[in-house]
Write an enzyme that holds these catalytic residues in place. Structure first.
Site, PDB file in Angstrom:
ATOM      1  N   ARG A  48      41.799  39.973  51.355  1.00 44.05           N
ATOM      2  CA  ARG A  48      41.527  41.147  50.531  1.00 44.05           C
ATOM      3  C   ARG A  48      41.763  40.763  49.071  1.00 44.05           C
ATOM      4  O   ARG A  48      42.234  39.671  48.779  1.00 44.05           O
ATOM      5  CB  ARG A  48      42.284  42.409  50.968  1.00 44.05           C
ATOM      6  N   GLY A  49      41.397  41.699  48.186  1.00 42.22           N
ATOM      7  CA  GLY A  49      41.396  41.364  46.762  1.00 42.22           C
ATOM      8  C   GLY A  49      39.959  41.046  46.388  1.00 42.22           C
ATOM      9  O   GLY A  49      39.292  40.244  47.073  1.00 42.22           O
ATOM     10  N   ALA A  50      39.494  41.706  45.318  1.00 43.32           N
ATOM     11  CA  ALA A  50      38.058  41.668  45.012  1.00 43.32           C
ATOM     12  C   ALA A  50      37.465  40.249  44.899  1.00 43.32           C
ATOM     13  O   ALA A  50      36.461  39.946  45.563  1.00 43.32           O
ATOM     14  CB  ALA A  50      37.804  42.492  43.749  1.00 43.32           C
ATOM     15  N   ARG A  91      33.119  46.213  53.182  1.00 37.16           N
ATOM     16  CA  ARG A  91      33.964  47.130  52.388  1.00 37.16           C
ATOM     17  C   ARG A  91      33.125  47.616  51.203  1.00 37.16           C
ATOM     18  O   ARG A  91      32.405  46.820  50.606  1.00 37.16           O
ATOM     19  CB  ARG A  91      35.246  46.421  51.899  1.00 37.16           C
ATOM     20  N   GLN A 209      50.587  45.858  49.913  1.00 31.62           N
ATOM     21  CA  GLN A 209      50.213  44.551  49.337  1.00 31.62           C
ATOM     22  C   GLN A 209      51.261  44.080  48.328  1.00 31.62           C
ATOM     23  O   GLN A 209      51.461  42.878  48.152  1.00 31.62           O
ATOM     24  CB  GLN A 209      48.850  44.639  48.630  1.00 31.62           C
ATOM     25  N   ASP A 250      38.763  46.610  40.992  1.00 30.46           N
ATOM     26  CA  ASP A 250      37.772  46.374  42.048  1.00 30.46           C
ATOM     27  C   ASP A 250      36.358  46.675  41.571  1.00 30.46           C
ATOM     28  O   ASP A 250      35.394  46.153  42.122  1.00 30.46           O
ATOM     29  CB  ASP A 250      38.116  47.222  43.275  1.00 30.46           C
ATOM     30  N   ASN A 260      40.604  50.826  41.121  1.00 32.36           N
ATOM     31  CA  ASN A 260      41.580  49.840  41.601  1.00 32.36           C
ATOM     32  C   ASN A 260      42.413  50.503  42.702  1.00 32.36           C
ATOM     33  O   ASN A 260      42.196  51.678  43.030  1.00 32.36           O
ATOM     34  CB  ASN A 260      42.468  49.351  40.443  1.00 32.36           C
TER      35      ASN A 260
HETATM   36  O1  MRU Z   1      42.372  46.916  49.347  1.00 32.51           O
HETATM   37  P1  MRU Z   1      42.619  45.631  48.597  1.00 32.51           P
HETATM   38  O2  MRU Z   1      43.939  45.027  48.888  1.00 32.51           O
HETATM   39  O3  MRU Z   1      41.473  44.668  48.747  1.00 32.51           O
HETATM   40  O4  MRU Z   1      42.648  46.092  47.099  1.00 32.51           O
HETATM   41  C1  MRU Z   1      42.820  45.117  46.099  1.00 32.51           C
HETATM   42  C2  MRU Z   1      43.104  45.686  44.789  1.00 32.51           C
HETATM   43  O5  MRU Z   1      42.979  46.850  44.529  1.00 32.51           O
HETATM   44  C3  MRU Z   1      43.433  44.708  43.743  1.00 32.51           C
HETATM   45  O6  MRU Z   1      44.315  45.254  42.835  1.00 32.51           O
HETATM   46  C4  MRU Z   1      42.122  44.317  43.053  1.00 32.51           C
HETATM   47  O7  MRU Z   1      41.174  43.863  44.014  1.00 32.51           O
HETATM   48  C5  MRU Z   1      42.246  43.269  42.112  1.00 32.51           C
HETATM   49  S1  MRU Z   1      42.344  41.738  42.966  1.00 32.51           S
HETATM   50  C6  MRU Z   1      42.513  40.511  41.880  1.00 32.51           C
END
Ligand code: MRU
Length: 362
Positions: A48-50, A91, A209, A250, A260
């Site tokens: 996970r994480g964009a 997603r 997270q 995101d 985000n």
């Molecule tokens: O649901 P997630 O854990 O994928 O959400 C991630 C976030 O919101 C992060 O803060 C965002 O993707 C930035 S990642 C560098």
């Protein structure tokens, strides 16, 4: 920084990546060989994480190309159109996933066009050549992410000083990218310079997270990190413990509104109340200029069990109604600056965003 973990790598015909759902108790490595496994890993937040989602999806797309057994480049192109839609369905909110799929589709088109022009060429060989080009593109996306995130970190450093406290939310570090992270990149680079930065990491309900990933990776890096519950942010700010809030993104709409992790909007309201700068750090692949503002961003809603049964333990009454949006939108008015690999955009709004994006797209 040399001993930082490498959370995602493509090697020996498979995608090897850390299973983020197992951290911090276990550092388990997944070995993904099919596009379906990649889709599930994204949907179940094993990755996970964009930026990380974008990279993994790009490899998944190339893996699907390799296993498509297409006889001609045209046939491959048709199959990959379905693969693109499939991976995009994993997603909805992080635009980096869609950005990576658009980029892979554009490369597919140009490679297949080139292959078509080679009269008398063996079509199966041409397919192999296109597939090899798609793996090169996925590797390029990963390499560029590392360079971009390092540049984001250097730009964040211009807003930081030795001895400061920073509040962060969710996970925007190594695990969310290929190496340096986005909002955490400045903290890694500050540490490398010998600065002391006291980081307060929100645990980040409901999937934690912050507690499971950010606290773990900052601790591993030897950075001073203190874990707090999300509802302690106002107290930490009121006590003067933090001089900046740094979060990732995101999706950043054309007017600077930023989606985000859920809870980010509340932090921005608090930071503005306390007069603390609120910074969003993200690569340009997170900008979505086709989306005019935050109201147009699709917000993912996740399984209610993330709230009622966190980590398998029931904590809420049976049949309780639940609302579980995974992201929120911070209005651009609350953002002090967006920090990218190409520089810092103070007080982003439509005009500032347009001037900035106009410069880098020309
Ligand atoms: O649901 P997630 O854990 O994928 O959400 C991630 C976030 O919101 C992060 O803060 C965002 O993707 C930035 S990642 C560098």
């Amino acid at each position: 920084m040399a001993d930082m973990i490498e959370p995602i790598r493509y090697t020996e015909d498979r995608l090897v990546m850390i299973d983020q759902t197992q951290l911090p108790e276990t550092v388990a490595w997944l070995q993904l060989e099919t596009v379906e496994e990649v889709w599930h890993a994204i949907r179940e937040m094993r990755v996970r994480g964009a930026p990380a989602i974008a990279m993994v999806a790009a490899y998944g797309y190339a893996m699907a190309a390799r296993s498509a057994q297409a006889k001609t480049p045209m046939e491959l192109q048709a199959r990959l159109a379905t693969v693109k839609t499939y991976l995009e369905s994993a997603r909805p909110t992080a635009v980096n996933l869609f950005w990576a799929m658009e980029r892979m589709a554009a490369v597919t088109l140009s490679l297949c066009d080139e292959a078509q022009k080679l009269a008398h060429a063996d079509e199966r060989q041409m397919v192999k050549w296109v597939v090899a080009g798609l793996f090169d593109e996925a590797r390029a996306i990963q390499a560029e992410d590392e360079t971009s995130c390092r540049a984001i970190g250097e730009n964040l450093l211009t807003l930081m000083h030795d001895g400061m406290g920073v509040l962060t939310h969710c996970n925007t570090g190594t695990l969310a990218t290929s190496k340096y992270g986005t909002a955490l990149a400045g903290m890694y680079l500050a540490h490398e310079r010998g600065w002391h930065i006291a980081v307060f990491a929100d645990e980040t309900r409901p999937v934690l997270q912050g507690a499971r990933l950010t606290a773990w990776e900052l601790q591993q890096a030897g950075i001073d990190v203190t874990l707090i519950c999300d509802n302690m942010a106002a107290t930490v700010m009121a006590q003067g413990k933090v001089q900046a809030v740094m979060v990732g993104a995101d999706r950043i709409a054309a007017n600077g509104d930023t989606a985000n992790k859920i809870g980010t909007h509340g932090l921005a309201v608090l930071a503005n109340h306390f007069g603390i700068p609120f910074y969003v750090a993200a690569p340009l692949s997170t900008f979505d200029l086709a989306t005019p503002n935050g109201a147009a961003i699709v917000i993912e809603e996740r399984d209610e069990r993330e709230i009622t049964e966190p980590f398998g333990k029931r904590i809420a009454p049976a049949e309780i109604q639940v609302y579980n949006p995974a992201f929120d939108v911070t209005p651009h008015e609350l953002i002090s600056a967006i920090v990218t690999e190409r520089g810092v955009l103070p007080r982003p709004d439509l005009a500032v965003m347009s001037a900035f994006t106009g410069r880098w797209s020309s």
